[in-house]
Design a protein around this motif. Structure first.
Motif, PDB file in Angstrom:
ATOM      1  N   VAL A 282      -3.576   7.984   1.035  1.00  0.00           N
ATOM      2  CA  VAL A 282      -2.318   8.707   1.276  1.00  0.00           C
ATOM      3  C   VAL A 282      -1.647   8.194   2.552  1.00  0.00           C
ATOM      4  O   VAL A 282      -0.434   7.963   2.588  1.00  0.00           O
ATOM      5  CB  VAL A 282      -2.566  10.230   1.362  1.00  0.00           C
ATOM      6  N   ILE A 283      -2.465   8.012   3.603  1.00  0.00           N
ATOM      7  CA  ILE A 283      -1.924   7.488   4.867  1.00  0.00           C
ATOM      8  C   ILE A 283      -1.346   6.100   4.658  1.00  0.00           C
ATOM      9  O   ILE A 283      -0.253   5.776   5.145  1.00  0.00           O
ATOM     10  CB  ILE A 283      -3.022   7.448   5.952  1.00  0.00           C
ATOM     11  N   LEU A 284      -2.075   5.266   3.915  1.00  0.00           N
ATOM     12  CA  LEU A 284      -1.637   3.893   3.678  1.00  0.00           C
ATOM     13  C   LEU A 284      -0.328   3.848   2.895  1.00  0.00           C
ATOM     14  O   LEU A 284       0.591   3.094   3.228  1.00  0.00           O
ATOM     15  CB  LEU A 284      -2.727   3.125   2.925  1.00  0.00           C
ATOM     16  N   ILE A 285      -0.241   4.687   1.849  1.00  0.00           N
ATOM     17  CA  ILE A 285       0.996   4.752   1.061  1.00  0.00           C
ATOM     18  C   ILE A 285       2.160   5.217   1.937  1.00  0.00           C
ATOM     19  O   ILE A 285       3.277   4.692   1.854  1.00  0.00           O
ATOM     20  CB  ILE A 285       0.828   5.701  -0.149  1.00  0.00           C
ATOM     21  N   ALA A 286       1.884   6.201   2.809  1.00  0.00           N
ATOM     22  CA  ALA A 286       2.931   6.700   3.703  1.00  0.00           C
ATOM     23  C   ALA A 286       3.416   5.596   4.636  1.00  0.00           C
ATOM     24  O   ALA A 286       4.620   5.457   4.882  1.00  0.00           O
ATOM     25  CB  ALA A 286       2.402   7.884   4.507  1.00  0.00           C
TER      26      ALA A 286
ATOM     27  N   MET B 192      -4.202  -5.498  11.090  1.00  0.00           N
ATOM     28  CA  MET B 192      -3.853  -4.292  10.335  1.00  0.00           C
ATOM     29  C   MET B 192      -5.028  -3.794   9.508  1.00  0.00           C
ATOM     30  O   MET B 192      -5.256  -2.587   9.391  1.00  0.00           O
ATOM     31  CB  MET B 192      -2.651  -4.571   9.424  1.00  0.00           C
ATOM     32  N   ASN B 193      -5.799  -4.712   8.921  1.00  0.00           N
ATOM     33  CA  ASN B 193      -6.946  -4.315   8.102  1.00  0.00           C
ATOM     34  C   ASN B 193      -8.085  -3.751   8.936  1.00  0.00           C
ATOM     35  O   ASN B 193      -8.984  -3.118   8.389  1.00  0.00           O
ATOM     36  CB  ASN B 193      -7.440  -5.493   7.268  1.00  0.00           C
ATOM     37  N   LEU B 194      -8.070  -4.000  10.239  1.00  0.00           N
ATOM     38  CA  LEU B 194      -9.111  -3.462  11.109  1.00  0.00           C
ATOM     39  C   LEU B 194      -8.788  -2.053  11.610  1.00  0.00           C
ATOM     40  O   LEU B 194      -9.626  -1.425  12.255  1.00  0.00           O
ATOM     41  CB  LEU B 194      -9.325  -4.376  12.315  1.00  0.00           C
ATOM     42  N   LEU B 195      -7.581  -1.559  11.308  1.00  0.00           N
ATOM     43  CA  LEU B 195      -7.252  -0.197  11.715  1.00  0.00           C
ATOM     44  C   LEU B 195      -8.222   0.785  11.057  1.00  0.00           C
ATOM     45  O   LEU B 195      -8.565   0.637   9.881  1.00  0.00           O
ATOM     46  CB  LEU B 195      -5.810   0.145  11.312  1.00  0.00           C
ATOM     47  N   PRO B 196      -8.689   1.790  11.798  1.00  0.00           N
ATOM     48  CA  PRO B 196      -9.709   2.705  11.261  1.00  0.00           C
ATOM     49  C   PRO B 196      -9.158   3.706  10.255  1.00  0.00           C
ATOM     50  O   PRO B 196      -9.266   4.927  10.433  1.00  0.00           O
ATOM     51  CB  PRO B 196     -10.221   3.400  12.526  1.00  0.00           C
ATOM     52  N   ILE B 197      -8.556   3.190   9.205  1.00  0.00           N
ATOM     53  CA  ILE B 197      -8.042   4.024   8.118  1.00  0.00           C
ATOM     54  C   ILE B 197      -8.960   3.817   6.913  1.00  0.00           C
ATOM     55  O   ILE B 197      -9.210   2.670   6.513  1.00  0.00           O
ATOM     56  CB  ILE B 197      -6.601   3.626   7.762  1.00  0.00           C
ATOM     57  N   PRO B 198      -9.521   4.884   6.325  1.00  0.00           N
ATOM     58  CA  PRO B 198     -10.523   4.739   5.261  1.00  0.00           C
ATOM     59  C   PRO B 198     -10.139   3.800   4.122  1.00  0.00           C
ATOM     60  O   PRO B 198     -11.011   3.140   3.565  1.00  0.00           O
ATOM     61  CB  PRO B 198     -10.684   6.185   4.761  1.00  0.00           C
ATOM     62  N   ALA B 199      -8.886   3.730   3.754  1.00  0.00           N
ATOM     63  CA  ALA B 199      -8.492   2.865   2.644  1.00  0.00           C
ATOM     64  C   ALA B 199      -8.486   1.389   3.040  1.00  0.00           C
ATOM     65  O   ALA B 199      -8.396   0.521   2.173  1.00  0.00           O
ATOM     66  CB  ALA B 199      -7.111   3.270   2.134  1.00  0.00           C
TER      67      ALA B 199
END
Length: 448
Positions: A427-431, A387-394
């Protein structure tokens, strides 16, 4: 007491994973002489439960158990410390370090997660070995006790041979493989055939009853009769029904099938009790029930004592456990990758099964078992790493993506771009967090 045991395992596992993940960032940061301002287990929004400063780093425990963090100087992260970033770069700051060093720091957390999982699987192979039932020993096929699976075309007595063309060697692997499979090779009454699983099979399973795809066929073992029921005096705990309505029966599903045919009747039966066969009469209601609680599943020891299936026990030397543990870790990693692929494919409906903290809490047992605890912790460590390797900036994966871009192109993204990307990622992570935990709440409301 059971709730306390579940909670203790949940918090211990979560704390262990968070601390080791953050150490994965902390240690290389220190090795590269990068200042780490904070190291926290859980989030310290407004205040912390404990904190102590040692050698320039504030170590603490927050009150919000949604994760943890290390705050590294000169890094754009969830703290959004724009004032510090507006100052000239200092040699001890993250942004002043070469890109390869920053990449190692950011990959440290997930690296530790994967290493931890493999170490646990190696240790479990050495300490506990393997306990399993060969799929080839399921001579009379599996029990299909789920209406959704029946509608797809499976029947009790089917022998599962392969999923997506790959032979299934151990029974306990069946459900996981079927859940993510597309074609299943079976043998029914000596005839081999293939069943195609619908693309939304996972969604159908979530919408249906809480039952596995397939189960072991086991004897009809009476746990107890409901108090004051018509059959309360006829049966005793541990009775095994071996004959029902004049028919010899070996499995519980055979008894249940016959019960549906004799609604509203009193029928003769024979139970095995203390090594003797005892004749009794059982009353079946108009709704095809007998007010009897029977065993739905059995632990391995009981299965072995009954002689229903041979239990395989495999022990490993310390050296052998390395290969076994690594293979197990790779299998789990590939399996979780398949689950994520299904989740991100809307057609499968797998996203409806995504769970949050309650879902994680629920997988821990109500009794303390170190073997179960370490098995769950290893799986959660793999999940956390992926999950932490997902390319999401946060997330770590977002930082890694930008660092790889910098290394390949030779151009560093501007601080303003990284700040905006961090906000979008947050924002994506919170969502995602709200969606996962919202699923938990929804399932709790509808009772699934």
């Amino acid at each position: 007491m059971e709730l306390l045991i579940k909670l203790s395992q949940f918090l211990l596992s979560l704390s262990l994973l968070i601390i080791l993940h953050e150490l994965g960032h902390f240690i290389p940061a220190k090795l590269f002489k990068t200042r780490v301002e904070k190291f926290y287990l859980f989030f310290d929004v407004k205040y912390s439960l404990f904190k102590k400063t040692f050698r320039g780093t504030e170590y603490g425990i927050g009150w919000l158990p949604l994760g943890g963090y290390v705050k590294i100087s000169g890094m754009i992260d969830e703290s959004m410390d724009t004032e510090a970033m507006a100052q000239p770069p200092q040699p001890w700051e993250f942004r002043s370090k070469p890109a390869w060093q920053r990449l190692i720091i950011m990959l440290g957390g997930v690296t530790v997660n994967f290493i931890l999982a493999f170490i646990i699987y190696i240790g479990m192979a050495w300490m506990y070995g393997d306990l399993y039932i060969n799929n080839s020993d399921i001579k009379d096929g599996v029990w299909i006790n789920n209406p959704v699976v029946e509608k797809i075309g499976f029947k009790t007595g089917d022998k599962i041979l392969a999923v997506d063309g790959e032979e299934v060697k151990q029974f306990h692997d069946l459900n996981a493989k079927l859940f993510l499979g597309s074609t299943v090779d079976i043998e029914r009454n000596g005839v081999k055939q293939t069943i195609d699983l619908p693309v939304n099979f996972i969604d159908k399973m979530f919408q249906g009853e809480k039952a596995p795809v397939v189960e072991l066929r086991i004897p009809f073992i009476i746990v107890e009769a409901q108090e004051n029921s018509v059959n309360a005096k006829a049966v005793q705990p541990k009775d095994i029904v071996v004959n029902f309505n004049g028919k010899e029966v070996q499995y519980a599903d055979e008894v249940l099938a016959e019960v549906n045919r004799v609604k509203g009747q009193t029928v003769p039966a024979i139970v095995k009790r203390d090594g003797k066969q005892v004749p009794i009469n059982l009353k079946v209601s108009d709704s095809a029930t007998m007010s009897i609680i029977y065993a739905g599943r059995l632990p391995a020891d009981n299965i072995e004592k009954l002689g229903t299936y041979p239990i395989q026990r495999q022990t490993y030397s310390f050296a052998e456990s390395f290969g076994v543990g690594i293979d197990k870790g790779i299998d789990e990693l590939v399996s979780y990758g398949g689950q994520l692929k299904a989740i991100f494919n809307p057609k499968t409906g797998a996203y409806k099964g995504v769970g949050g903290f309650k879902a994680i809490f629920d997988i821990f047992p109500e009794h303390w078992s170190w073997q179960t605890f370490w098995n769950i912790t290893a799986l959660l460590s793999i999940m956390l790493g992926v999950m932490n390797l997902l390319p999401i900036p946060a997330l770590d994966g977002g930082h890694v993506l930008f660092l790889l871009y910098e290394i390949v192109s030779g151009k560093k993204p501007s601080d303003k771009f990284l700040e905006k990307a961090q906000v979008v990622g947050f924002v994506i992570l919170i969502a995602l967090v709200l969606f996962a935990n919202g699923n938990d709440i929804y399932r709790a409301i509808i009772g699934r």
